[in-house]
Design an enzyme around this catalytic site. Structure first.
Site, PDB file in Angstrom:
ATOM      1  N   LYS A  69       5.916  -0.084  74.708  1.00  0.00           N
ATOM      2  CA  LYS A  69       5.018  -1.213  74.441  1.00  0.00           C
ATOM      3  C   LYS A  69       3.666  -0.877  75.048  1.00  0.00           C
ATOM      4  O   LYS A  69       3.588  -0.185  76.073  1.00  0.00           O
ATOM      5  CB  LYS A  69       5.576  -2.472  75.121  1.00  0.00           C
ATOM      6  CG  LYS A  69       5.096  -3.747  74.504  1.00  0.00           C
ATOM      7  CD  LYS A  69       6.003  -4.196  73.376  1.00  0.00           C
ATOM      8  CE  LYS A  69       5.513  -5.476  72.729  1.00  0.00           C
ATOM      9  NZ  LYS A  69       6.398  -5.948  71.669  1.00  0.00           N
ATOM     10  N   GLY A 114      10.261 -24.825  64.744  1.00  0.00           N
ATOM     11  CA  GLY A 114       9.203 -23.963  64.208  1.00  0.00           C
ATOM     12  C   GLY A 114       9.325 -23.894  62.697  1.00  0.00           C
ATOM     13  O   GLY A 114      10.432 -23.867  62.155  1.00  0.00           O
ATOM     14  N   GLY A 140       7.248 -21.624  60.891  1.00  0.00           N
ATOM     15  CA  GLY A 140       6.358 -20.491  60.614  1.00  0.00           C
ATOM     16  C   GLY A 140       6.973 -19.498  59.651  1.00  0.00           C
ATOM     17  O   GLY A 140       7.815 -19.851  58.817  1.00  0.00           O
ATOM     18  N   HIS A 141       6.566 -18.239  59.803  1.00  0.00           N
ATOM     19  CA  HIS A 141       7.005 -17.193  58.873  1.00  0.00           C
ATOM     20  C   HIS A 141       8.522 -17.031  58.828  1.00  0.00           C
ATOM     21  O   HIS A 141       9.132 -17.120  57.770  1.00  0.00           O
ATOM     22  CB  HIS A 141       6.372 -15.860  59.275  1.00  0.00           C
ATOM     23  CG  HIS A 141       4.908 -15.822  59.009  1.00  0.00           C
ATOM     24  ND1 HIS A 141       3.973 -16.121  59.970  1.00  0.00           N
ATOM     25  CD2 HIS A 141       4.229 -15.537  57.891  1.00  0.00           C
ATOM     26  CE1 HIS A 141       2.774 -16.025  59.441  1.00  0.00           C
ATOM     27  NE2 HIS A 141       2.891 -15.672  58.180  1.00  0.00           N
ATOM     28  N   VAL A 142       9.124 -16.776  59.989  1.00  0.00           N
ATOM     29  CA  VAL A 142      10.567 -16.507  60.020  1.00  0.00           C
ATOM     30  C   VAL A 142      11.336 -17.735  59.553  1.00  0.00           C
ATOM     31  O   VAL A 142      12.223 -17.648  58.694  1.00  0.00           O
ATOM     32  CB  VAL A 142      11.023 -16.094  61.442  1.00  0.00           C
ATOM     33  CG1 VAL A 142      12.533 -15.942  61.508  1.00  0.00           C
ATOM     34  CG2 VAL A 142      10.354 -14.790  61.862  1.00  0.00           C
TER      35      VAL A 142
HETATM   36  P1  NAD Z   1       4.778 -18.014  63.379  1.00  0.00           P
HETATM   37  O1  NAD Z   1       3.582 -18.085  64.276  1.00  0.00           O
HETATM   38  O2  NAD Z   1       4.605 -17.787  61.927  1.00  0.00           O
HETATM   39  O3  NAD Z   1       5.627 -19.368  63.549  1.00  0.00           O
HETATM   40  C1  NAD Z   1       5.841 -20.023  64.748  1.00  0.00           C
HETATM   41  C2  NAD Z   1       5.746 -21.530  64.475  1.00  0.00           C
HETATM   42  O4  NAD Z   1       6.164 -22.230  65.640  1.00  0.00           O
HETATM   43  C3  NAD Z   1       4.330 -21.997  64.158  1.00  0.00           C
HETATM   44  O5  NAD Z   1       4.327 -22.712  62.942  1.00  0.00           O
HETATM   45  C4  NAD Z   1       3.977 -22.902  65.347  1.00  0.00           C
HETATM   46  O6  NAD Z   1       3.141 -23.971  64.984  1.00  0.00           O
HETATM   47  C5  NAD Z   1       5.349 -23.377  65.778  1.00  0.00           C
HETATM   48  N1  NAD Z   1       5.431 -23.850  67.154  1.00  0.00           N
HETATM   49  C6  NAD Z   1       4.771 -23.420  68.252  1.00  0.00           C
HETATM   50  N2  NAD Z   1       5.105 -24.136  69.321  1.00  0.00           N
HETATM   51  C7  NAD Z   1       6.012 -25.061  68.910  1.00  0.00           C
HETATM   52  C8  NAD Z   1       6.735 -26.095  69.557  1.00  0.00           C
HETATM   53  N3  NAD Z   1       6.589 -26.356  70.855  1.00  0.00           N
HETATM   54  N4  NAD Z   1       7.588 -26.853  68.811  1.00  0.00           N
HETATM   55  C9  NAD Z   1       7.733 -26.619  67.499  1.00  0.00           C
HETATM   56  N5  NAD Z   1       7.062 -25.655  66.827  1.00  0.00           N
HETATM   57  C10 NAD Z   1       6.221 -24.884  67.522  1.00  0.00           C
HETATM   58  O7  NAD Z   1       5.721 -16.918  64.037  1.00  0.00           O
HETATM   59  P2  NAD Z   1       6.961 -16.157  63.367  1.00  0.00           P
HETATM   60  O8  NAD Z   1       6.500 -14.827  62.903  1.00  0.00           O
HETATM   61  O9  NAD Z   1       7.677 -17.057  62.438  1.00  0.00           O
HETATM   62  O10 NAD Z   1       7.858 -15.895  64.657  1.00  0.00           O
HETATM   63  C11 NAD Z   1       8.619 -16.927  65.241  1.00  0.00           C
HETATM   64  C12 NAD Z   1       9.334 -16.399  66.493  1.00  0.00           C
HETATM   65  O11 NAD Z   1      10.165 -15.304  66.142  1.00  0.00           O
HETATM   66  C13 NAD Z   1       8.407 -15.867  67.592  1.00  0.00           C
HETATM   67  O12 NAD Z   1       9.014 -16.119  68.846  1.00  0.00           O
HETATM   68  C14 NAD Z   1       8.389 -14.376  67.345  1.00  0.00           C
HETATM   69  O13 NAD Z   1       8.080 -13.648  68.512  1.00  0.00           O
HETATM   70  C15 NAD Z   1       9.813 -14.148  66.906  1.00  0.00           C
HETATM   71  N6  NAD Z   1      10.009 -12.949  66.074  1.00  0.00           N
HETATM   72  C16 NAD Z   1       9.355 -12.821  64.887  1.00  0.00           C
HETATM   73  C17 NAD Z   1       9.573 -11.698  64.100  1.00  0.00           C
HETATM   74  C18 NAD Z   1       8.893 -11.558  62.762  1.00  0.00           C
HETATM   75  O14 NAD Z   1       9.294 -10.686  61.992  1.00  0.00           O
HETATM   76  N7  NAD Z   1       7.897 -12.347  62.453  1.00  0.00           N
HETATM   77  C19 NAD Z   1      10.465 -10.697  64.525  1.00  0.00           C
HETATM   78  C20 NAD Z   1      11.133 -10.852  65.734  1.00  0.00           C
HETATM   79  C21 NAD Z   1      10.898 -12.001  66.499  1.00  0.00           C
END
Ligand code: NAD
Length: 372
Positions: A80, A180, A182-184
């Site tokens: 990292k 959440g 978001g993307h995932v």
């Molecule tokens: P993202 O930023 O697209 O989505 C996260 C969502 O969580 C956002 O919509 C945000 O508004 C919401 N959020 C933040 N604080 C909150 C709270 N207190 N209560 C409710 N919602 C809240 O991120 P993502 O890419 O979907 O990733 C989500 C999680 O998964 C993160 O922890 C990330 O590190 C982990 N992750 C993602 C990936 C990936 O491929 N994107 C891979 C491994 C791990």
């Protein structure tokens, strides 16, 4: 801070401090373990309060990557980088190209990618100076957004949890509280809705959660109330440290399975508490490894479909973790660590059995030279 003591304690191979005064560049690249392959991990850009905080973050995160890659069955090690600076004000071409030159200097021992505070665009600058960068835009031949693969892996892991708990992997009519939107979470909810699960979705942006809820016939829940939902599965897809002293007594779900990183506030304490409460916890780094699987496939030039196929294997990984936890009577996070360590040890051993071809040719070359 006694730097060498810290490095030895976490068993890192190499830590590189990088600096260039002119481009105002300061970074730390931590390589934890390269037994299985080159150390892969993103570059985080952050305004650290101190150099010590930056080093601690680099050491902690790189070690986590070793375990994640190992348990996912990838031939990658853990690394990292942290770039010290304000991601909103300090980004520019020179800074990231400087970073690229330092990565190039490690000659492939470390492969970088985007992370918190860095973007695909930043990695384009890095790529101008080194080929040891991944997570490139699809339009430029990369694997693009890893979220669909992460979500598919989480879906498979959740099914493995249900199989463990009920004997059936079906999520039909199961109540799932998703934190959440978001993307995932978006990709994941589509899989879950298709299977007929009953979803409860929250986000700090209400319109985001409501839109996803409308698409997946789910119910919108206020962010403060998500821990109280009478659900079968709690699915964290937002922040870390959400399993803690305050939330644990409120959770009604018998399964915790989600994509967020670092879900347990205190791994040891809350891992033990989950075991005592008989809540099945799918270790975060094992269930969310789809993103890493996606970039690992990009490195080898494989298509998206192969990454999805590999992410399907997260089902078996989670089942193996549960079997080990049961057998050894240990929390699931510990069982996952053990499986990762065992893989590193056994593959490390077989790699020492025979000298690799290049090594062999190199030695013959040396002999010729001596003869000459
Ligand atoms: P993202 O930023 O697209 O989505 C996260 C969502 O969580 C956002 O919509 C945000 O508004 C919401 N959020 C933040 N604080 C909150 C709270 N207190 N209560 C409710 N919602 C809240 O991120 P993502 O890419 O979907 O990733 C989500 C999680 O998964 C993160 O922890 C990330 O590190 C982990 N992750 C993602 C990936 C990936 O491929 N994107 C891979 C491994 C791990």
């Amino acid at each position: 801070m006694d730097i060498f003591k810290e490095i030895e304690r976490r068993e890192h191979e190499q830590v590189v401090f990088c600096s260039d005064k002119q481009s105002k560049f300061r970074a730390i690249i931590a390589i934890h373990n390269t037994t299985l392959g080159p150390a892969l991990g993103g570059a985080r850009m952050w305004m650290y309060a101190s150099d010590q905080d930056a080093l601690t973050d680099a050491l902690r995160l790189s070690r986590g990557m070793t375990y994640k890659a190992a348990v996912a069955g990838l031939n990658l090690g853990g690394g990292k980088a942290v770039i010290i600076g304000d991601p909103n004000n300090d980004k520019n071409e020179a800074l990231f190209r400087t970073y690229g030159r330092f990565v190039e200097g490690l000659a492939g021992r470390y492969i970088t990618a985007e992370d918190v505070g860095t973007s695909v665009q930043d990695m384009e600058w890095v790529r101008m100076e080194t080929k040891y960068v991944t997570g490139i835009d699809r339009a430029l031949g990369g694997s693009g957004d890893p979220s669909p693969v992460t979500a598919f892996g989480v879906y498979q892991g959740m099914k493995a949890c249900m199989k463990e708990l009920t004997g059936s992997e079906s999520l039909k009519a199961k109540k799932i509280a998703v934190q959440g939107a978001g993307h995932v979470a978006s990709y994941l909810c589509e899989h879950l809705a298709k299977e007929g699960a009953k979803l409860f979705i929250t986000d700090i942006y209400e319109e985001k959660a409501s839109a996803l809820a409308a698409r997946t016939k789910a119910k919108y829940i206020h962010p403060d109330k998500i821990y109280d939902v009478d659900a079968d599965v709690f699915c964290p897809c937002a922040l870390g440290a959400i399993v803690n002293d305050d939330t644990l007594p409120r959770l009604k779900a018998q399964i915790i399975a989600g994509g967020a990183n670092n879900q347990l506030k205190d791994e040891k304490k809350h891992g033990q508490m989950l075991m005592k409460k008989k809540i099945l916890y799918a270790p975060d780094y094992a269930i969310n490894a789809g993103g890493l699987i996606s970039v690992a496939n990009e490195l080898e030039g494989y298509p998206h479909e192969r990454a999805l196929k590999q992410a399907e294997g997260i089902y078996d990984t989670i089942r193996r973790i549960f079997a080990t936890a049961k057998q050894e009577n240990i929390p699931t996070y510990e069982a996952s660590d053990r499986l990762a360590e065992q893989r590193i040890e056994s593959i490390g051993h077989i790699r020492n059995l025979y000298a690799g071809k290049s090594e062999f040719v190199g030695r013959l070359g040396e002999l010729d030279h001596m003869k000459g």
